[in-house]
Design a protein around this motif. Structure first.
Motif, short mmCIF file in Angstrom:
data_model
loop_
_atom_site.label_atom_id
_atom_site.label_comp_id
_atom_site.label_asym_id
_atom_site.label_seq_id
_atom_site.Cartn_x
_atom_site.Cartn_y
_atom_site.Cartn_z
N UNK A 1 4.39 10.28 -6.60
CA UNK A 1 5.42 10.41 -7.72
C UNK A 1 5.02 10.74 -8.92
N UNK A 2 3.71 10.07 -9.59
CA UNK A 2 3.39 10.33 -10.58
C UNK A 2 2.59 11.90 -10.83
N UNK B 1 0.62 -1.19 -0.19
CA UNK B 1 0.03 0.01 0.10
C UNK B 1 0.81 1.14 -0.02
N UNK B 2 1.90 1.28 0.67
CA UNK B 2 2.79 2.52 0.86
C UNK B 2 3.68 2.79 -0.58
N UNK B 3 3.90 1.43 -1.07
CA UNK B 3 4.60 1.59 -2.42
C UNK B 3 3.70 2.12 -3.48
N UNK B 4 2.54 1.62 -3.43
CA UNK B 4 1.45 2.13 -4.29
C UNK B 4 1.21 3.66 -4.08
#
Length: 71
Positions: A16-17, A7-10
């Motif tokens: 970032x996007x 979840x944190x990575x997503x």
């Protein structure tokens, strides 16, 4: 624990996007503002030149002798 990491990575990827799109938008707006500033400066010079020409033309005209408006 891996779900939380996923979840944190997503979330990080989305942020970032988002930042990348915002950076592009800011750069595009900066280019537009820079172009508009150049146009504004050109127009200011033209208005000043026209004002000078108008003053010169008014100074070159002979004075008009008209009776006062109450006559």
């Amino acid at each position: 624990m891996s779900t939380s990491t996923d979840e944190l990575a997503e979330r990080l990827d989305r942020l970032e996007t988002r930042i990348a799109y915002q950076d592009e938008a800011i750069e595009a707006l900066n280019q537009i503002i820079t172009a508009q500033w150049g146009t504004i400066e050109t127009l200011r010079r033209q208005v000043a030149e026209i004002g000078e020409r108008l003053e010169d033309a008014a100074a070159a005209l002979p004075p008009v002798d008209r009776p006062p408006p109450h006559y």
